[in-house]
Design an enzyme around this catalytic site. Structure first.
Site, short mmCIF file in Angstrom:
data_model
loop_
_atom_site.label_atom_id
_atom_site.label_comp_id
_atom_site.label_asym_id
_atom_site.label_seq_id
_atom_site.Cartn_x
_atom_site.Cartn_y
_atom_site.Cartn_z
N HIS A 9 -0.96 12.66 3.96
CA HIS A 9 -0.60 11.63 4.69
C HIS A 9 -0.57 11.58 5.86
CE1 HIS A 9 2.97 8.10 6.32
NE2 HIS A 9 3.49 8.67 5.04
N GLU A 19 -4.02 7.25 3.28
CA GLU A 19 -3.17 8.35 3.16
C GLU A 19 -4.28 8.86 1.57
OE1 GLU A 19 0.85 7.75 2.23
OE2 GLU A 19 0.82 6.33 4.76
O1 TA6 Z 1 3.24 5.78 2.55
C1 TA6 Z 1 4.29 5.22 3.22
C2 TA6 Z 1 5.45 5.65 3.53
O2 TA6 Z 1 5.89 6.40 2.05
C3 TA6 Z 1 6.55 4.59 4.11
O3 TA6 Z 1 7.15 3.96 2.82
C4 TA6 Z 1 7.07 5.95 4.75
O4 TA6 Z 1 8.73 5.75 4.45
C5 TA6 Z 1 6.32 6.90 5.57
O5 TA6 Z 1 6.22 7.36 4.24
C6 TA6 Z 1 7.09 7.46 6.07
O6 TA6 Z 1 7.39 8.09 5.33
P1 TA6 Z 1 8.67 9.63 6.48
O7 TA6 Z 1 9.43 9.82 5.24
O8 TA6 Z 1 7.36 10.05 6.62
O9 TA6 Z 1 9.56 8.93 7.26
#
Ligand code: TA6
Length: 288
Positions: free
Chosen positions: A162, A262
């Site tokens: 991510h 990601e």
């Molecule tokens: O990758 C995108 C996502 O799934 C968004 O929907 C947002 O929730 C982001 O990840 C961050 O997630 P986190 O659990 O690290 O706050």
């Protein structure tokens, strides 16, 4: 641009290439190499900072509001979302990013540093995921950054690296190489002018499902070239103004400073009963 990572680097032993410091609850590996600087947290084997000396600013973004508390996800860097993505399980984005990994190996050369982190089952992981497993992050850092995630697991798992990339100005940023097939998580989509080339005028939360092997992040200052192996999905996320205000470990203006691109394998499992090993690879290099 956060100088938070630079502050962390200053705490390290200035004469050693590899050193460790504790930031609140979190043990950090600091790498000060002649060609680059980098920081990993042992929690989650999370790359928090990488900046080649040839680059005037960090490539990887880290929130200056992130907590460094045990078992609390660190905001920024390259969180490893395994064995599931998002709310496909509890905790969201899997438990790997919240667990303490071990550093198995480091190799330092005049061109790069290789670090191998690993995690295997613990009481805590068994509570979320009643399976044996061993996962690895192999990082090879230098003028480029290569991250390989490997999993050995007889149960179904998916993976997403991510990555938070630092950008000079989100409104000048575009991400290309995304292909034209996607799933949009938002009711109100941010439809870019050119299909497969994302630009940013509102919140974006999109899973591209037929990405090219290479994505380019242009932010008006530089081009970050991401090359993938065995990645089937590329997720693009920017919280924009309102979401950034609602996320406690983001400053209100942080949406202007980063874009998440990601590297993932979500459409089909990375591992399952039949295919008990799997890996994905991300290489980042900078075009000036
Ligand atoms: O990758 C995108 C996502 O799934 C968004 O929907 C947002 O929730 C982001 O990840 C961050 O997630 P986190 O659990 O690290 O706050």
């Amino acid at each position: 641009m956060t100088s938070f990572s630079q502050a962390l680097l200053k705490l390290a032993d200035q004469n050693a290439i590899l050193s460790k410091i504790k930031q609140d609850d979190i043990l950090l590996l600091i790498i000060k190499h002649p060609l680059f600087d980098a920081v990993f947290s042992y929690q989650g084997a999370q790359l928090l900072h990488w900046q080649p000396k040839s680059s005037t600013s960090p490539v990887i973004w880290l929130s200056e509001k992130t907590a460094f508390k045990s078992k609390v996800a660190i905001r920024g860097g390259v969180p490893i979302c395994w064995p599931w993505f998002g709310n496909a399980g509890n905790p969201s984005h899997g438990f790997a990013r919240n667990e303490l990994w071990q550093l198995d190996e480091t190799v330092v050369t005049d061109k790069n540093v290789k670090c191998v982190f690993s995690l295997t089952k613990t009481e805590a992981t068994l509570a979320h995921f009643p399976h044996d497993f061993k996962i690895y992050l192999i990082a090879e850092l230098g003028e480029t950054c290569k991250l390989t995630f490997k999993a050995e697991c007889a149960a179904e798992s998916t993976i997403a690296l991510h990555s938070y990339f630092a950008v000079d100005d989100i409104e000048k940023t575009q991400v290309s190489g995304l292909g034209d097939r996607y799933y949009d998580k938002l009711a109100s989509e941010n439809i870019p002018a050119v299909s497969g080339v994302m630009t940013f005028v509102k919140e974006v939360d999109r899973i591209y499902q037929s990405p090219e092997t290479e994505q380019i992040i242009r932010d008006g200052n530089r081009r970050l070239v991401l090359t993938h192996k065995n990645v089937t999905d590329v997720v693009v996320w920017n919280p924009w103004i309102e979401k950034a205000k609602s996320v406690q470990d983001l400053t209100d203006d942080s949406y202007q400073q980063f874009v998440c691109v990601e590297s993932a394998k979500l459409q089909q499992p990375l591992t399952d009963k039949l295919n008990q090993t799997g890996q994905i690879e991300l290489t980042i290099h900078i075009d000036y």
